[in-house]
Design an enzyme around this catalytic site. Structure first.
Site, PDB file in Angstrom:
ATOM      1  N   VAL A 199       0.828  -1.207   0.000  1.00  0.00           N
ATOM      2  CA  VAL A 199       0.000   0.000   0.000  1.00  0.00           C
ATOM      3  C   VAL A 199       0.862   1.256   0.000  1.00  0.00           C
ATOM      4  O   VAL A 199       0.668   2.160  -0.817  1.00  0.00           O
ATOM      5  CB  VAL A 199      -0.957   0.001   1.205  1.00  0.00           C
ATOM      6  CG1 VAL A 199      -1.732   1.317   1.272  1.00  0.00           C
ATOM      7  CG2 VAL A 199      -1.925  -1.169   1.111  1.00  0.00           C
ATOM      8  N   THR A 218      -1.447  -3.719   9.580  1.00  0.00           N
ATOM      9  CA  THR A 218      -2.295  -3.982  10.749  1.00  0.00           C
ATOM     10  C   THR A 218      -2.660  -5.469  10.717  1.00  0.00           C
ATOM     11  O   THR A 218      -3.799  -5.832  10.413  1.00  0.00           O
ATOM     12  CB  THR A 218      -3.570  -3.116  10.737  1.00  0.00           C
ATOM     13  OG1 THR A 218      -4.234  -3.261   9.471  1.00  0.00           O
ATOM     14  CG2 THR A 218      -3.236  -1.656  10.965  1.00  0.00           C
ATOM     15  N   GLU A 261      -7.601   2.320   1.630  1.00  0.00           N
ATOM     16  CA  GLU A 261      -7.195   1.904   0.284  1.00  0.00           C
ATOM     17  C   GLU A 261      -8.043   0.715  -0.162  1.00  0.00           C
ATOM     18  O   GLU A 261      -8.575  -0.035   0.650  1.00  0.00           O
ATOM     19  CB  GLU A 261      -5.710   1.539   0.269  1.00  0.00           C
ATOM     20  CG  GLU A 261      -5.269   0.526   1.319  1.00  0.00           C
ATOM     21  CD  GLU A 261      -5.527  -0.908   0.938  1.00  0.00           C
ATOM     22  OE1 GLU A 261      -5.712  -1.172  -0.268  1.00  0.00           O
ATOM     23  OE2 GLU A 261      -5.557  -1.758   1.841  1.00  0.00           O
ATOM     24  N   LEU A 305      -6.818  -1.464  -2.873  1.00  0.00           N
ATOM     25  CA  LEU A 305      -5.902  -2.003  -3.872  1.00  0.00           C
ATOM     26  C   LEU A 305      -5.974  -3.519  -3.925  1.00  0.00           C
ATOM     27  O   LEU A 305      -6.114  -4.176  -2.895  1.00  0.00           O
ATOM     28  CB  LEU A 305      -4.460  -1.589  -3.552  1.00  0.00           C
ATOM     29  CG  LEU A 305      -4.193  -0.103  -3.334  1.00  0.00           C
ATOM     30  CD1 LEU A 305      -2.701   0.120  -3.108  1.00  0.00           C
ATOM     31  CD2 LEU A 305      -4.696   0.718  -4.508  1.00  0.00           C
ATOM     32  N   PHE A 364     -16.364 -11.336  -8.551  1.00  0.00           N
ATOM     33  CA  PHE A 364     -16.196 -12.176  -7.357  1.00  0.00           C
ATOM     34  C   PHE A 364     -17.194 -13.335  -7.296  1.00  0.00           C
ATOM     35  O   PHE A 364     -17.520 -13.824  -6.226  1.00  0.00           O
ATOM     36  CB  PHE A 364     -16.263 -11.331  -6.077  1.00  0.00           C
ATOM     37  CG  PHE A 364     -15.073 -10.419  -5.928  1.00  0.00           C
ATOM     38  CD1 PHE A 364     -13.949 -10.830  -5.240  1.00  0.00           C
ATOM     39  CD2 PHE A 364     -15.064  -9.163  -6.524  1.00  0.00           C
ATOM     40  CE1 PHE A 364     -12.835  -9.998  -5.127  1.00  0.00           C
ATOM     41  CE2 PHE A 364     -13.961  -8.331  -6.425  1.00  0.00           C
ATOM     42  CZ  PHE A 364     -12.846  -8.751  -5.724  1.00  0.00           C
ATOM     43  N   LEU A 365     -17.628 -13.778  -8.468  1.00  0.00           N
ATOM     44  CA  LEU A 365     -18.457 -14.982  -8.546  1.00  0.00           C
ATOM     45  C   LEU A 365     -17.677 -16.095  -9.251  1.00  0.00           C
ATOM     46  O   LEU A 365     -18.228 -16.837 -10.056  1.00  0.00           O
ATOM     47  CB  LEU A 365     -19.766 -14.704  -9.297  1.00  0.00           C
ATOM     48  CG  LEU A 365     -20.831 -13.912  -8.532  1.00  0.00           C
ATOM     49  CD1 LEU A 365     -22.085 -13.763  -9.383  1.00  0.00           C
ATOM     50  CD2 LEU A 365     -21.173 -14.573  -7.205  1.00  0.00           C
ATOM     51  N   GLY A 379      -7.572 -15.730  -0.146  1.00  0.00           N
ATOM     52  CA  GLY A 379      -6.425 -15.635   0.758  1.00  0.00           C
ATOM     53  C   GLY A 379      -5.912 -14.220   0.724  1.00  0.00           C
ATOM     54  O   GLY A 379      -6.662 -13.281   0.466  1.00  0.00           O
ATOM     55  N   CYS A 385      -5.677  -9.178   2.963  1.00  0.00           N
ATOM     56  CA  CYS A 385      -6.843  -8.351   3.296  1.00  0.00           C
ATOM     57  C   CYS A 385      -8.072  -9.154   3.721  1.00  0.00           C
ATOM     58  O   CYS A 385      -8.529  -9.034   4.860  1.00  0.00           O
ATOM     59  CB  CYS A 385      -7.197  -7.462   2.108  1.00  0.00           C
ATOM     60  SG  CYS A 385      -5.936  -6.224   1.741  1.00  0.00           S
ATOM     61  N   LYS A 404      -8.023 -11.381   7.164  1.00  0.00           N
ATOM     62  CA  LYS A 404      -7.900 -10.630   8.415  1.00  0.00           C
ATOM     63  C   LYS A 404      -9.014  -9.604   8.578  1.00  0.00           C
ATOM     64  O   LYS A 404      -9.474  -9.347   9.702  1.00  0.00           O
ATOM     65  CB  LYS A 404      -6.527  -9.956   8.509  1.00  0.00           C
ATOM     66  CG  LYS A 404      -6.309  -8.727   7.684  1.00  0.00           C
ATOM     67  CD  LYS A 404      -4.933  -8.115   7.934  1.00  0.00           C
ATOM     68  CE  LYS A 404      -4.721  -6.837   7.135  1.00  0.00           C
ATOM     69  NZ  LYS A 404      -5.619  -5.740   7.552  1.00  0.00           N
TER      70      LYS A 404
END
Length: 443
Positions: free
Chosen positions: A14, A89, A154, A156, A252-253, A260, A263, A266
């Site tokens: 990032v 984070t 963000e 990304l 995202f289908l 994994g 992002c 977590k």
């Protein structure tokens, strides 16, 4: 618009992408990191991470002098009007976001800031973190300066971070100070991207809500894929049919072996932790995580069903990174797959175009790392497609199958051309959520 002086704390995906792109649109950017080896490499105009297009822009903007790198906070902060925090984070053991890097960044700022500044938090943080950081800063400031906070999450995607920055869908600016908000809009204005101005807490929530929704969409289609296999339907036809509906959309289908990366895993867990902390039930997130955990073990279960006991069997794994066009191994499905296979005493030979080095650090030497797909396939009882690198789509599968002990492929990403595979002669091809292709020698 005048060129702005920007300091970016953190040179991970990032921070580095943000700093380079801000330099690309004309600002003077200094990137800070405490890792001296990383900074030295960047000063040599070499990227410490694999990200398409990043090194080219790194070289270009370093050459013009708009982009510089340092380990010195005083040097960077003395020249900056805007300070962007882009440190990690990571996930704590209890699912909560670990803010220790962020807290250290705030302490470093408090020590060295000598001028009024706008502090922009780009790191993904739980709701309320910007307010907490401001109090932390104000409580430890060494100099009498004014600090204004802005939440600027963000969005990304690794593998396309440069394009996602330069051609973003939207820029979220969360602030309780109109002047600070306007300054950040001015910084981003050359991108000609829509702005959404919100309060700080809403901006923080937008990031988590976005990632949790996308992860849920992935888990949903994977649940549908497993059901499709049970009833004899084709998940790709189902997903296409769903995607034509504008209320759903096709993104995202894509069925496979789960999500994994740094992002989704977590962020979903962090949002779930917040919901539990606030006493707000959110069982949908629990199921999103459960489906994804199961999906990452899918190929191993299929192999056991087809091959029986895996002890002594050789499995070729193509792909190690969590997605193509990156060397990132964080939460990669390959980790769980490799460990499950070796726990079953299978022998694993793995190939990835760029991630083998990072994979060694995570998976260790329980598997063998090789330099080509063909080498991985030699003598294999089955081949797993784990990451959908374009290189794997273009493989000469006839040659690959010829060196395998058994001509069996488990495609965890549904990325291979079935028609082309069928031309290779006898084969067993097991995709996700679609009927298997089984061509025996006497067919």
């Amino acid at each position: 618009m005048t060129d702005m002086r920007v300091a970016v704390l953190g040179t991970g995906y990032v921070g580095l992408s943000t700093g380079i792109c801000l330099a690309e649109i004309g600002h003077n950017v200094i990137c800070i990191d405490i890792d001296e080896r990383k900074i030295n490499k960047l000063k040599e105009r070499k990227s410490p991470i694999y990200e398409p297009g990043l090194e080219e822009l790194l070289i270009k903007n370093s050459s013009t002098g708009r982009l510089t790198f340092t380990t010195s906070h005083p040097y960077a902060l003395n020249h900056a009007d805007i300070i962007i925090i882009a440190v990690g984070t990571p996930q704590s053991d209890n699912g909560r976001a670990d803010l220790s890097f962020l807290e250290q960044a705030a302490k470093d700022l408090a020590e060295h800031i000598i001028r009024d500044s706008i502090v922009v938090v780009k790191s993904t943080v739980p709701v309320g973190t910007n307010e907490y950081l401001k109090q932390l800063l104000l409580g430890q400031l060494k100099n009498k300066v004014e600090i204004k906070m802005v939440s600027n999450p963000e969005f990304l995607r690794q593998g396309s971070a440069i394009q996602d920055t330069l051609k973003a869908d939207r820029i979220i600016i969360g602030s309780d100070d109109a002047g600070a908000s306007e300054k950040i809009q001015e910084m981003y204005r050359p991108l000609n991207v829509p702005f959404l101005l919100t309060d700080v807490r809403s901006a923080e929530m937008i990031k988590y809500a976005s990632n949790a929704f996308l992860a849920t969409k992935i888990s949903f289609i994977n649940g549908i894929a497993n059901l499709c296999e049970a009833v004899g339907a084709d998940v790709e036809d189902v997903a296409n049919g769903m995607g034509y509906d504008k209320r759903i959309g096709s993104a995202f289908l894509k069925a496979g072996i789960g999500y994994g990366g740094s992002c989704f895993p977590k962020d979903v867990k962090a949002l779930l932790h917040t919901s539990r902390e606030k006493g707000v039930p959110f069982s949908l997130l629990e199921e999103t995580i459960a489906i994804n955990d199961h999906q990452q073990e899918l190929l191993v279960g299929k192999a056991q069903k087809r091959l029986g006991e895996l002890k002594g069997k050789k499995i070729a794994m193509l792909g190690l990174s969590f997605k193509p066009e990156t060397d990132d191994m964080r939460e990669a499905p390959s980790i769980k797959i490799a460990r499950a296979l070796t726990a079953a005493e299978a022998k694993v030979a793995a190939y990835d175009p760029v991630a083998s080095g990072n994979a060694r650090k995570v998976i260790g030497e329980i598997i063998t790392y090789v330099d080509s797909a063909l080498e991985a396939a030699k003598g294999a009882d089955a081949l797993f497609i784990v990451t959908e690198w374009e290189e794997f789509r273009q493989l000469e599968f006839e040659a690959l199958l010829d060196v395998m002990k058994q001509r069996i492929i488990f495609d965890g990403r549904n990325c291979l051309d079935e028609a082309a595979l069928q031309e290779c002669g006898p084969i067993e091809y097991y995709p996700v959520g679609r009927p298997a292709v089984i061509l025996r020698r006497d067919d």
